[in-house]
Design a protein around this motif. Structure first.
Motif, PDB file in Angstrom:
ATOM      1  N   MET A  38      -1.150  49.473   6.707  1.00 22.27           N
ATOM      2  CA  MET A  38      -2.447  49.156   6.113  1.00 22.27           C
ATOM      3  C   MET A  38      -2.397  49.405   4.620  1.00 22.27           C
ATOM      4  O   MET A  38      -1.619  50.232   4.143  1.00 22.27           O
ATOM      5  N   THR A  39      -3.261  48.714   3.895  1.00 23.46           N
ATOM      6  CA  THR A  39      -3.414  49.038   2.480  1.00 23.46           C
ATOM      7  C   THR A  39      -4.150  50.379   2.392  1.00 23.46           C
ATOM      8  O   THR A  39      -4.918  50.727   3.307  1.00 23.46           O
ATOM      9  N   PRO A  40      -3.946  51.123   1.330  1.00 22.41           N
ATOM     10  CA  PRO A  40      -4.679  52.387   1.184  1.00 22.41           C
ATOM     11  C   PRO A  40      -6.194  52.202   1.215  1.00 22.41           C
ATOM     12  O   PRO A  40      -6.910  53.025   1.777  1.00 22.41           O
ATOM     13  N   ILE A  41      -6.672  51.106   0.657  1.00 27.02           N
ATOM     14  CA  ILE A  41      -8.119  50.860   0.646  1.00 27.02           C
ATOM     15  C   ILE A  41      -8.644  50.716   2.066  1.00 27.02           C
ATOM     16  O   ILE A  41      -9.662  51.317   2.429  1.00 27.02           O
ATOM     17  N   ARG A  42      -7.961  49.932   2.882  1.00 28.58           N
ATOM     18  CA  ARG A  42      -8.406  49.758   4.269  1.00 28.58           C
ATOM     19  C   ARG A  42      -8.288  51.065   5.048  1.00 28.58           C
ATOM     20  O   ARG A  42      -9.185  51.422   5.813  1.00 28.58           O
ATOM     21  N   ALA A  43      -7.181  51.783   4.852  1.00 27.57           N
ATOM     22  CA  ALA A  43      -6.983  53.045   5.566  1.00 27.57           C
ATOM     23  C   ALA A  43      -8.103  54.037   5.244  1.00 27.57           C
ATOM     24  O   ALA A  43      -8.641  54.687   6.145  1.00 27.57           O
ATOM     25  N   TRP A  44      -8.464  54.140   3.976  1.00 30.79           N
ATOM     26  CA  TRP A  44      -9.559  55.038   3.588  1.00 30.79           C
ATOM     27  C   TRP A  44     -10.889  54.579   4.181  1.00 30.79           C
ATOM     28  O   TRP A  44     -11.663  55.387   4.679  1.00 30.79           O
ATOM     29  N   ARG A  45     -11.149  53.264   4.109  1.00 32.45           N
ATOM     30  CA  ARG A  45     -12.429  52.766   4.643  1.00 32.45           C
ATOM     31  C   ARG A  45     -12.560  53.104   6.120  1.00 32.45           C
ATOM     32  O   ARG A  45     -13.592  53.607   6.574  1.00 32.45           O
TER      33      ARG A  45
ATOM     34  N   ALA B  10      -7.168  43.549   1.168  1.00 33.75           N
ATOM     35  CA  ALA B  10      -5.865  43.066   1.632  1.00 33.75           C
ATOM     36  C   ALA B  10      -4.811  43.046   0.529  1.00 33.75           C
ATOM     37  O   ALA B  10      -3.629  42.923   0.817  1.00 33.75           O
ATOM     38  N   LYS B  11      -5.241  43.167  -0.732  1.00 32.00           N
ATOM     39  CA  LYS B  11      -4.309  43.075  -1.859  1.00 32.00           C
ATOM     40  C   LYS B  11      -3.542  44.373  -2.072  1.00 32.00           C
ATOM     41  O   LYS B  11      -4.079  45.457  -1.914  1.00 32.00           O
ATOM     42  N   VAL B  12      -2.301  44.200  -2.478  1.00 31.98           N
ATOM     43  CA  VAL B  12      -1.493  45.339  -2.937  1.00 31.98           C
ATOM     44  C   VAL B  12      -0.654  44.837  -4.083  1.00 31.98           C
ATOM     45  O   VAL B  12       0.112  43.887  -3.896  1.00 31.98           O
ATOM     46  N   PRO B  13      -0.725  45.383  -5.235  1.00 32.24           N
ATOM     47  CA  PRO B  13      -1.725  46.361  -5.666  1.00 32.24           C
ATOM     48  C   PRO B  13      -2.983  45.658  -6.175  1.00 32.24           C
ATOM     49  O   PRO B  13      -2.958  44.455  -6.434  1.00 32.24           O
ATOM     50  N   VAL B  14      -4.042  46.418  -6.342  1.00 31.64           N
ATOM     51  CA  VAL B  14      -5.262  45.884  -6.952  1.00 31.64           C
ATOM     52  C   VAL B  14      -5.288  46.336  -8.407  1.00 31.64           C
ATOM     53  O   VAL B  14      -4.641  47.322  -8.782  1.00 31.64           O
ATOM     54  N   ARG B  15      -6.040  45.636  -9.215  1.00 30.95           N
ATOM     55  CA  ARG B  15      -6.177  46.033 -10.623  1.00 30.95           C
ATOM     56  C   ARG B  15      -6.798  47.421 -10.705  1.00 30.95           C
ATOM     57  O   ARG B  15      -7.593  47.811  -9.845  1.00 30.95           O
TER      58      ARG B  15
END
Length: 95
Positions: A37-44, A70-75
């Motif tokens: 998972m992306t870190p963003i999704r994992a945290w959410r 879904a993006k890796v990496p994000v700005r």
């Protein structure tokens, strides 16, 4: 202060600063590493939030948020905004 005390104080100061470093829950790290998972999704998911809820906090549509998640990496600016919406510090998304 003698030179030995100065060195000890410098080492102690470094230790103190590390105590305030942001932490990562094992569950989040596990999702990133073992479930890809992306870190963003994992945290959410760790926080029990839906994409719709996070999107609402960001003032964007759910589909726009899903693309960011879904993006890796994000700005960096995007990462900072998402971290704020999740209630975490941006460094916690930099896994």
């Amino acid at each position: 202060m003698n030179s030995r005390q100065t060195v000890v104080w410098a080492e102690y100061s470094v230790c103190l600063s590390k105590q305030h470093a942001p932490t990562l829950p094992n569950a989040v790290v596990n999702k990133v590493i073992n479930k890809n998972m992306t870190p963003i999704r994992a945290w959410r998911e760790h926080l029990g939030l839906t994409q719709t809820e996070v999107a609402r906090r960001l003032g964007i549509s759910q589909s726009a948020y899903a693309q960011q998640e879904a993006k890796v990496p994000v700005r960096k600016s995007t990462r900072d905004k998402i971290a704020q919406a999740l209630g975490i510090v941006p460094e916690q998304l930099a896994i």
